[in-house]
Write a protein that holds these residues in place. Structure first.
Motif, PDB file in Angstrom:
ATOM      1  N   GLU A 168      -8.951  23.496  47.138  1.00 32.16           N
ATOM      2  CA  GLU A 168      -8.341  22.422  46.351  1.00 32.16           C
ATOM      3  C   GLU A 168      -8.778  22.444  44.893  1.00 32.16           C
ATOM      4  OE1 GLU A 168      -6.038  20.375  47.623  1.00 32.16           O
ATOM      5  OE2 GLU A 168      -6.218  21.567  49.464  1.00 32.16           O
ATOM      6  N   ASP A 169      -9.570  23.432  44.508  1.00 25.06           N
ATOM      7  CA  ASP A 169     -10.158  23.436  43.168  1.00 25.06           C
ATOM      8  C   ASP A 169      -9.631  24.581  42.310  1.00 25.06           C
ATOM      9  OD1 ASP A 169     -11.887  21.254  43.773  1.00 25.06           O
ATOM     10  OD2 ASP A 169     -13.221  22.635  44.830  1.00 25.06           O
ATOM     11  N   ASN A 170      -9.510  24.309  41.014  1.00 27.55           N
ATOM     12  CA  ASN A 170      -9.272  25.360  40.033  1.00 27.55           C
ATOM     13  C   ASN A 170     -10.637  25.872  39.568  1.00 27.55           C
ATOM     14  OD1 ASN A 170      -6.408  25.184  39.977  1.00 27.55           O
ATOM     15  ND2 ASN A 170      -6.562  23.339  38.720  1.00 27.55           N
ATOM     16  N   VAL A 171     -10.898  27.131  39.822  1.00 31.29           N
ATOM     17  CA  VAL A 171     -12.203  27.715  39.518  1.00 31.29           C
ATOM     18  C   VAL A 171     -12.056  28.718  38.379  1.00 31.29           C
ATOM     19  CG1 VAL A 171     -14.135  29.071  40.418  1.00 31.29           C
ATOM     20  CG2 VAL A 171     -12.979  27.407  41.893  1.00 31.29           C
ATOM     21  N   ALA A 172     -12.889  28.582  37.365  1.00 29.02           N
ATOM     22  CA  ALA A 172     -12.873  29.521  36.242  1.00 29.02           C
ATOM     23  C   ALA A 172     -13.691  30.756  36.606  1.00 29.02           C
ATOM     24  CB  ALA A 172     -13.438  28.866  34.995  1.00 29.02           C
ATOM     25  N   ILE A 173     -13.096  31.919  36.415  1.00 27.98           N
ATOM     26  CA  ILE A 173     -13.798  33.187  36.582  1.00 27.98           C
ATOM     27  C   ILE A 173     -14.119  33.700  35.182  1.00 27.98           C
ATOM     28  CG2 ILE A 173     -13.738  35.492  37.565  1.00 27.98           C
ATOM     29  CD1 ILE A 173     -13.519  33.246  39.637  1.00 27.98           C
ATOM     30  N   ILE A 174     -15.411  33.829  34.883  1.00 23.84           N
ATOM     31  CA  ILE A 174     -15.857  34.184  33.538  1.00 23.84           C
ATOM     32  C   ILE A 174     -16.557  35.537  33.603  1.00 23.84           C
ATOM     33  CG2 ILE A 174     -17.206  33.431  31.539  1.00 23.84           C
ATOM     34  CD1 ILE A 174     -17.230  30.601  32.931  1.00 23.84           C
ATOM     35  N   GLY A 175     -16.115  36.467  32.776  1.00 27.94           N
ATOM     36  CA  GLY A 175     -16.717  37.791  32.761  1.00 27.94           C
ATOM     37  C   GLY A 175     -17.236  38.154  31.386  1.00 27.94           C
ATOM     38  N   THR A 176     -18.419  38.762  31.346  1.00 29.17           N
ATOM     39  CA  THR A 176     -18.965  39.197  30.065  1.00 29.17           C
ATOM     40  C   THR A 176     -20.002  40.290  30.283  1.00 29.17           C
ATOM     41  OG1 THR A 176     -19.893  38.429  27.961  1.00 29.17           O
ATOM     42  CG2 THR A 176     -20.881  37.547  29.969  1.00 29.17           C
ATOM     43  N   ALA A 177     -20.301  41.012  29.235  1.00 29.78           N
ATOM     44  CA  ALA A 177     -21.380  42.006  29.215  1.00 29.78           C
ATOM     45  C   ALA A 177     -22.022  41.923  27.840  1.00 29.78           C
ATOM     46  CB  ALA A 177     -20.834  43.410  29.474  1.00 29.78           C
ATOM     47  N   LEU A 178     -23.350  41.866  27.815  1.00 23.97           N
ATOM     48  CA  LEU A 178     -24.039  41.569  26.568  1.00 23.97           C
ATOM     49  C   LEU A 178     -24.870  42.755  26.071  1.00 23.97           C
ATOM     50  CD1 LEU A 178     -25.151  37.897  27.288  1.00 23.97           C
ATOM     51  CD2 LEU A 178     -22.983  38.760  26.398  1.00 23.97           C
TER      52      LEU A 178
END
Length: 337
Positions: A168-178
């Motif tokens: 039931e949720d909108n989930v943010a998928i966050i991707g990064t490389a530092l």
């Protein structure tokens, strides 16, 4: 009627309920000796020695979404001796992530075209990418993915975020490389936290941060994240063994953080469900191991590419059920006569 019974049995066979999945924690392979660090060939031997740990990763059940981070290593293999697209395909077919954050993706080229064709053939139909320099990040999803935002973090690094529906949720998928530079990394992690707080959590309080942070757990950079009450490392939240390495030099560099149920940046958030499991995947296709987490919640309109063995056994099972039902019907008809 006979056909209806057969279709019902087929549907039952196809379903893999989460309640039926064996969720024993994965035993993480041990770290390899310091004398071996810096030697990719010895690392390869170590990975091959413990590749059986991949069998401890359960199949993705119907009410779960598997999110993974995977460094595709500029589309060359661990030893940088040949293209790795075929190996990546095999890894994705085995691990079966619903959504995968891909790192070190080149912006163009023939090999990228081949890899995108592979993603398409595996039903990763929804994709978004960012490139702050030569190589960037991509989110590939088998379920609808709505781009949220992206940000330039400086020093050739970017952050990418997209939204998927989990239960039931909108989930943010966050991707990064530092950056691998310690000072730059500390600066960038602060930017990441501030950006998530300002630009993502107001509309998406539930998120998964899949990032490459080349630093030890107690470093200034990583403390910026894991000491923030809004972030929760998936392995530590589940109280299971944390990985001993994800990178060929023997360090852990690939992390999955989820939004904490309640915290400084989510004071009014509803309590989310805890993750179902977290895993590392031993492979020689890249310098980094894929790391995955299973979120509790059914995916929205997924396009799955099930494992071949599942389809084989489903076919055999459904055929057997069909034969049994057919014989039973023949016996019933004979008795009635």
């Amino acid at each position: 009627m006979l056909l209806a019974v057969w279709l019902l049995c087929l549907q039952v066979l196809l379903a893999e309920k989460c309640s039926k999945v064996n969720r024993r924690p994965q035993v993480q392979p041990p770290s390899f000796g310091l004398i071996q660090h810096g030697d990719k060939h010895k690392y390869a031997q170590h990975v091959q020695r413990y590749v059986a740990s991949n069998k401890e990763i359960p199949a993705v059940c119907d009410e779960a979404v598997r999110v993974a981070i995977f460094n595709v290593n500029r589309l060359v293999d661990l030893l940088e001796s040949r293209p790795n697209s075929a190996m990546l395909r095999k890894d994705l077919e085995t691990l079966q992530p619903t959504v995968v954050v891909l790192r070190n993706v080149p912006p163009a080229g023939a090999e990228l075209g081949r890899f995108e064709s592979i993603l398409e053939s595996l039903n990763y139909r929804y994709r978004a990418a960012c490139h702050a320099s030569t190589f960037g990040n991509m989110i590939a999803s088998r379920m609808p993915l709505i781009p949220i935002t992206q940000a330039d973090l400086g020093y050739g690094c970017c952050l990418l975020a997209g939204s998927v529906r989990v239960g039931e949720d909108n989930v943010a998928i966050i991707g990064t490389a530092l950056s691998t530079n310690e000072e730059r990394l500390a600066e960038q992690t602060k930017k990441v936290v501030r950006f998530i707080e300002a630009s993502i959590t107001p509309t998406h309080p539930n998120f998964v941060l899949a990032g490459n942070f080349p630093a030890v757990w107690d470093s200034v950079a990583l403390r910026t994240i894991h000491e923030n009450k809004g972030f929760s490392d998936v392995f530590r939240e589940l109280k299971v063994q944390v990985p001993n390495y994800t990178f060929w030099n023997g360090r852990v560099e690939d992390y999955l953080f989820v939004s904490a149920p309640r915290g400084t940046i989510l004071p009014d958030a509803t309590v989310r469900k805890p993750p179902l499991g977290a895993y590392t995947f031993q492979t020689l296709s890249s310098t980094n191991l894929p790391v995955a987490v299973d979120l509790d919640g059914a995916p929205e309109n997924p396009h799955f590419n099930d494992r071949k063995d599942r389809w084989i056994w489903t076919g055999i099972g459904s055929a057997a059920v069909f034969i049994v039902v057919l014989v039973a019907c023949m016996i019933i008809q004979k008795v009635r006569r």
